[in-house]
Design a protein around this motif. Structure first.
Motif, mmCIF file in Angstrom:
data_model
loop_
_atom_site.group_PDB
_atom_site.id
_atom_site.type_symbol
_atom_site.label_atom_id
_atom_site.label_comp_id
_atom_site.label_asym_id
_atom_site.label_seq_id
_atom_site.Cartn_x
_atom_site.Cartn_y
_atom_site.Cartn_z
ATOM 1 N N ARG A 35 0.850 -1.184 0.000
ATOM 2 C CA ARG A 35 0.000 0.000 0.000
ATOM 3 C C ARG A 35 0.888 1.236 0.000
ATOM 4 O O ARG A 35 2.070 1.183 0.342
ATOM 5 C CB ARG A 35 -0.900 -0.021 1.230
ATOM 6 C CG ARG A 35 -1.829 -1.232 1.241
ATOM 7 C CD ARG A 35 -2.560 -1.368 2.530
ATOM 8 N NE ARG A 35 -3.593 -0.342 2.601
ATOM 9 C CZ ARG A 35 -4.500 -0.295 3.548
ATOM 10 N NH1 ARG A 35 -4.522 -1.194 4.510
ATOM 11 N NH2 ARG A 35 -5.404 0.656 3.550
ATOM 12 N N SER A 36 0.305 2.349 -0.354
ATOM 13 C CA SER A 36 1.038 3.614 -0.379
ATOM 14 C C SER A 36 1.651 3.922 0.984
ATOM 15 O O SER A 36 2.801 4.347 1.077
ATOM 16 C CB SER A 36 0.089 4.746 -0.807
ATOM 17 O OG SER A 36 0.748 5.972 -0.805
ATOM 18 N N SER A 37 0.895 3.676 2.050
ATOM 19 C CA SER A 37 1.395 3.961 3.405
ATOM 20 C C SER A 37 2.597 3.080 3.744
ATOM 21 O O SER A 37 3.527 3.521 4.434
ATOM 22 C CB SER A 37 0.294 3.771 4.442
ATOM 23 O OG SER A 37 -0.191 2.437 4.419
ATOM 24 N N GLU A 38 2.608 1.834 3.245
ATOM 25 C CA GLU A 38 3.736 0.932 3.489
ATOM 26 C C GLU A 38 4.972 1.398 2.722
ATOM 27 O O GLU A 38 6.097 1.332 3.231
ATOM 28 C CB GLU A 38 3.366 -0.497 3.104
ATOM 29 C CG GLU A 38 2.282 -1.088 3.986
ATOM 30 C CD GLU A 38 1.734 -2.398 3.462
ATOM 31 O OE1 GLU A 38 1.595 -3.329 4.275
ATOM 32 O OE2 GLU A 38 1.433 -2.499 2.244
ATOM 33 N N LEU A 40 5.573 4.514 1.976
ATOM 34 C CA LEU A 40 6.043 5.695 2.714
ATOM 35 C C LEU A 40 6.861 5.301 3.937
ATOM 36 O O LEU A 40 7.858 5.949 4.262
ATOM 37 C CB LEU A 40 4.865 6.578 3.138
ATOM 38 C CG LEU A 40 4.241 7.440 2.051
ATOM 39 C CD1 LEU A 40 2.942 8.068 2.534
ATOM 40 C CD2 LEU A 40 5.223 8.511 1.589
ATOM 41 N N GLN A 41 6.465 4.243 4.618
ATOM 42 C CA GLN A 41 7.226 3.757 5.775
ATOM 43 C C GLN A 41 8.597 3.243 5.347
ATOM 44 O O GLN A 41 9.589 3.458 6.027
ATOM 45 C CB GLN A 41 6.482 2.629 6.492
ATOM 46 C CG GLN A 41 5.320 3.081 7.319
ATOM 47 C CD GLN A 41 4.592 1.899 7.949
ATOM 48 O OE1 GLN A 41 4.569 0.793 7.406
ATOM 49 N NE2 GLN A 41 3.984 2.135 9.101
ATOM 50 N N ASN A 42 8.642 2.542 4.222
ATOM 51 C CA ASN A 42 9.885 1.954 3.737
ATOM 52 C C ASN A 42 10.804 2.969 3.060
ATOM 53 O O ASN A 42 11.999 2.719 2.921
ATOM 54 C CB ASN A 42 9.604 0.807 2.776
ATOM 55 C CG ASN A 42 9.044 -0.405 3.473
ATOM 56 O OD1 ASN A 42 9.443 -0.728 4.574
ATOM 57 N ND2 ASN A 42 8.111 -1.083 2.828
ATOM 58 N N SER A 47 8.179 12.208 -0.259
ATOM 59 C CA SER A 47 6.928 12.843 0.166
ATOM 60 C C SER A 47 5.744 12.095 -0.449
ATOM 61 O O SER A 47 5.891 11.387 -1.456
ATOM 62 C CB SER A 47 6.893 14.306 -0.280
ATOM 63 O OG SER A 47 6.772 14.391 -1.693
ATOM 64 N N GLN A 48 4.582 12.256 0.160
ATOM 65 C CA GLN A 48 3.360 11.630 -0.370
ATOM 66 C C GLN A 48 3.115 12.087 -1.800
ATOM 67 O O GLN A 48 2.774 11.287 -2.673
ATOM 68 C CB GLN A 48 2.161 11.976 0.514
ATOM 69 C CG GLN A 48 0.835 11.445 -0.010
ATOM 70 C CD GLN A 48 0.737 9.936 0.057
ATOM 71 O OE1 GLN A 48 0.845 9.370 1.132
ATOM 72 N NE2 GLN A 48 0.538 9.277 -1.069
ATOM 73 N N THR A 52 3.069 9.542 -4.982
ATOM 74 C CA THR A 52 1.868 9.429 -5.815
ATOM 75 C C THR A 52 2.199 9.692 -7.281
ATOM 76 O O THR A 52 1.761 8.951 -8.166
ATOM 77 C CB THR A 52 0.782 10.407 -5.319
ATOM 78 O OG1 THR A 52 0.451 10.079 -3.971
ATOM 79 C CG2 THR A 52 -0.467 10.342 -6.182
ATOM 80 N N ARG A 75 -9.087 0.220 0.015
ATOM 81 C CA ARG A 75 -7.683 -0.174 0.152
ATOM 82 C C ARG A 75 -7.106 -0.274 -1.255
ATOM 83 O O ARG A 75 -7.712 -0.871 -2.144
ATOM 84 C CB ARG A 75 -7.589 -1.518 0.870
ATOM 85 C CG ARG A 75 -6.179 -2.060 0.987
ATOM 86 C CD ARG A 75 -6.127 -3.283 1.902
ATOM 87 N NE ARG A 75 -7.095 -4.301 1.587
ATOM 88 C CZ ARG A 75 -6.801 -5.523 1.126
ATOM 89 N NH1 ARG A 75 -5.555 -5.875 0.936
ATOM 90 N NH2 ARG A 75 -7.753 -6.386 0.883
ATOM 91 N N GLU A 77 -3.587 -1.312 -3.402
ATOM 92 C CA GLU A 77 -2.285 -1.968 -3.362
ATOM 93 C C GLU A 77 -1.599 -1.815 -4.714
ATOM 94 O O GLU A 77 -2.250 -1.812 -5.753
ATOM 95 C CB GLU A 77 -2.415 -3.463 -3.055
ATOM 96 C CG GLU A 77 -2.691 -3.776 -1.623
ATOM 97 C CD GLU A 77 -2.675 -5.271 -1.354
ATOM 98 O OE1 GLU A 77 -2.599 -5.627 -0.175
ATOM 99 O OE2 GLU A 77 -2.746 -6.068 -2.302
#
Length: 124
Positions: A35-38, A40-42, A47-48, A52, A75, A77
């Motif tokens: 996912r996008s949030s994952e 971003l964590q990695n 930046s978001q 994107t 959700r 992916e």
């Protein structure tokens, strides 16, 4: 349609996967959909907005798939497309070269910290 001219084939490759973030994104997507949030964590320094943009470009070029699950909240992916998976060999070689380069530089006394060294395993 405009005709494109390349001096050598690598130009066509770099047009699609070149830049600071695309190879990093693709390396994270080699092993599993994320996912996008994952992502971003990695990839904490991206930046978001840039993530994107890069994901949209990779999707438009047919390198990644974007799957939307009909859930609330929705959700989304991202995964390598079949065409994108053809980059695995190149990505693996880039990762291995980078690891060797880091080892070489550390052996020469340079202080380098690699956050995800054990998390991104090459696929052969």
């Amino acid at each position: 349609m405009n005709e494109k001219t390349y001096n050598i084939g690598v130009e066509a490759t770099m047009e699609i996967i070149g830049g600071k973030w695309k190879p990093v994104i693709l390396c994270h997507l080699r092993n599993q959909p994320l996912r996008s949030s994952e992502l971003l964590q990695n990839i904490p320094k991206i930046s978001q907005k840039v993530l994107t943009q890069q994901l949209r470009e990779l999707e438009a070029d047919g390198i990644i798939n974007r799957k939307i699950y009909q859930e609330i909240p929705p959700r989304v992916e991202y995964s390598l497309s079949e065409y994108g998976q053809s980059l695995n060999k190149i990505l693996n070689l880039l990762c291995l070269w980078g690891e060797d380069n880091i080892d070489r530089r550390q052996s020469a006394g340079e202080s380098i910290n690699v956050l995800h060294r054990d998390q991104i395993n090459p696929i052969y």
